[in-house]
Structure formats: C-alpha cells, structure tokens
Design a protein around this motif. Sequence first.
Motif, PDB file in Angstrom:
ATOM      1  N   PRO A 137       0.804  -1.220   0.000  1.00 15.47           N
ATOM      2  CA  PRO A 137       0.000   0.000   0.000  1.00 15.47           C
ATOM      3  C   PRO A 137       0.837   1.269   0.000  1.00 15.47           C
ATOM      4  CG  PRO A 137      -0.651  -1.457   1.795  1.00 15.47           C
ATOM      5  CD  PRO A 137       0.540  -2.061   1.132  1.00 15.47           C
ATOM      6  N   ALA A 138       2.058   1.198   0.541  1.00 16.41           N
ATOM      7  CA  ALA A 138       2.894   2.386   0.605  1.00 16.41           C
ATOM      8  C   ALA A 138       3.306   2.863  -0.777  1.00 16.41           C
ATOM      9  CB  ALA A 138       4.137   2.103   1.439  1.00 16.41           C
ATOM     10  N   HIS A 166       1.194   8.010  -5.343  1.00 18.52           N
ATOM     11  CA  HIS A 166       2.243   8.669  -6.089  1.00 18.52           C
ATOM     12  C   HIS A 166       3.030   9.605  -5.189  1.00 18.52           C
ATOM     13  CE1 HIS A 166       0.489   7.094  -9.697  1.00 18.52           C
ATOM     14  NE2 HIS A 166      -0.687   7.550  -9.314  1.00 18.52           N
ATOM     15  N   GLY A 167       4.323   9.621  -5.399  1.00 14.30           N
ATOM     16  CA  GLY A 167       5.183  10.536  -4.665  1.00 14.30           C
ATOM     17  C   GLY A 167       5.768   9.915  -3.418  1.00 14.30           C
ATOM     18  N   CYS A 168       7.000  10.238  -3.166  1.00 10.24           N
ATOM     19  CA  CYS A 168       7.703   9.677  -2.017  1.00 10.24           C
ATOM     20  C   CYS A 168       7.154  10.213  -0.696  1.00 10.24           C
ATOM     21  CB  CYS A 168       9.191   9.966  -2.134  1.00 10.24           C
ATOM     22  SG  CYS A 168       9.966   9.116  -3.518  1.00 10.24           S
ATOM     23  N   PHE A 169       6.697  11.462  -0.682  1.00  7.13           N
ATOM     24  CA  PHE A 169       6.153  12.033   0.547  1.00  7.13           C
ATOM     25  C   PHE A 169       4.886  11.295   0.969  1.00  7.13           C
ATOM     26  CE2 PHE A 169       3.498  15.122   2.818  1.00  7.13           C
ATOM     27  CZ  PHE A 169       4.359  15.464   3.845  1.00  7.13           C
ATOM     28  N   LYS A 170       3.987  11.072   0.011  1.00  6.53           N
ATOM     29  CA  LYS A 170       2.744  10.361   0.316  1.00  6.53           C
ATOM     30  C   LYS A 170       3.023   8.898   0.655  1.00  6.53           C
ATOM     31  CE  LYS A 170      -0.372  13.224  -2.373  1.00  6.53           C
ATOM     32  NZ  LYS A 170      -1.299  13.269  -3.510  1.00  6.53           N
ATOM     33  N   ALA A 171       4.008   8.305  -0.006  1.00 12.81           N
ATOM     34  CA  ALA A 171       4.353   6.911   0.271  1.00 12.81           C
ATOM     35  C   ALA A 171       4.900   6.760   1.685  1.00 12.81           C
ATOM     36  CB  ALA A 171       5.376   6.409  -0.742  1.00 12.81           C
ATOM     37  N   ALA A 172       5.673   7.726   2.131  1.00 11.15           N
ATOM     38  CA  ALA A 172       6.221   7.678   3.485  1.00 11.15           C
ATOM     39  C   ALA A 172       5.109   7.786   4.522  1.00 11.15           C
ATOM     40  CB  ALA A 172       7.248   8.793   3.686  1.00 11.15           C
ATOM     41  N   LYS A 173       4.118   8.644   4.243  1.00 12.91           N
ATOM     42  CA  LYS A 173       2.995   8.765   5.167  1.00 12.91           C
ATOM     43  C   LYS A 173       2.156   7.494   5.174  1.00 12.91           C
ATOM     44  CE  LYS A 173       1.243  13.012   5.974  1.00 12.91           C
ATOM     45  NZ  LYS A 173       0.381  14.153   5.694  1.00 12.91           N
ATOM     46  N   THR A 209       7.909   8.579  13.214  1.00 13.13           N
ATOM     47  CA  THR A 209       8.790   9.716  13.482  1.00 13.13           C
ATOM     48  C   THR A 209       9.237  10.377  12.186  1.00 13.13           C
ATOM     49  OG1 THR A 209      10.819   8.405  13.440  1.00 13.13           O
ATOM     50  CG2 THR A 209       9.676   8.583  15.555  1.00 13.13           C
ATOM     51  N   MET A 210       9.578  11.635  12.295  1.00 11.95           N
ATOM     52  CA  MET A 210      10.032  12.405  11.139  1.00 11.95           C
ATOM     53  C   MET A 210      11.345  11.840  10.592  1.00 11.95           C
ATOM     54  SD  MET A 210       9.122  14.803   9.280  1.00 11.95           S
ATOM     55  CE  MET A 210       9.680  16.023   8.145  1.00 11.95           C
ATOM     56  N   LYS A 251      11.877  10.671   6.753  1.00 11.28           N
ATOM     57  CA  LYS A 251      12.910  11.299   5.940  1.00 11.28           C
ATOM     58  C   LYS A 251      13.827  10.245   5.322  1.00 11.28           C
ATOM     59  CE  LYS A 251      16.374  14.921   5.999  1.00 11.28           C
ATOM     60  NZ  LYS A 251      17.034  15.963   6.771  1.00 11.28           N
ATOM     61  N   ALA A 252      14.188   9.242   6.098  1.00 11.45           N
ATOM     62  CA  ALA A 252      15.029   8.161   5.574  1.00 11.45           C
ATOM     63  C   ALA A 252      14.289   7.383   4.485  1.00 11.45           C
ATOM     64  CB  ALA A 252      15.440   7.226   6.706  1.00 11.45           C
ATOM     65  N   PHE A 253      13.002   7.159   4.685  1.00  7.59           N
ATOM     66  CA  PHE A 253      12.188   6.451   3.689  1.00  7.59           C
ATOM     67  C   PHE A 253      12.118   7.261   2.392  1.00  7.59           C
ATOM     68  CE2 PHE A 253       8.293   5.295   1.536  1.00  7.59           C
ATOM     69  CZ  PHE A 253       8.279   3.916   1.645  1.00  7.59           C
TER      70      PHE A 253
END
Length: 66
Positions: A26-27, A31-38, A44-45, A49-51
């Motif tokens: 699901p990650a 689309h986008g790395c920011f949305k995938a990280a969420k 934690t931030m 950020k590492a993801f």
Amino acid sequence: MVKKVFLAAVATLLLAAVTAPVGSTPAFACHGCFKAAKAAGLTTMKERKAFRKECRAHYKATHKHA
C-alpha cells in the motif's frame, strides 16, 4: 432478457476485478515519495525522511533518461 444482461454485466465486472493490477504494498500504491512515506505508517520524522531518501534514490535509479 433483462436477467441475461444483468448476468453478463456482473460477469464483466468480476472479470475486470480479477484482472486489475494490484500494487505490491500500500505504501507504493500512491504517487510521490512524501505520500508513500505517510502511507507506510512511519511515526517519526526521522524514519519518514530516511524512507523518502531511499524512495527518491530508487526513483532516480529506475528513471534514467538516455
């Protein structure tokens, strides 16, 4: 006649649902790395950020322009 049309429509929908592509996780479905990280559920931030850093590196490696 209506019954046959209804059954044909249901069969078509089932066939479409079975053959539809499904993302591996699901990650990576959004689309986008920011949305995938969420979507990955990282709390934690620092983890997010590492993801995102790994996600961007993977994207750049797979989308090289010739």
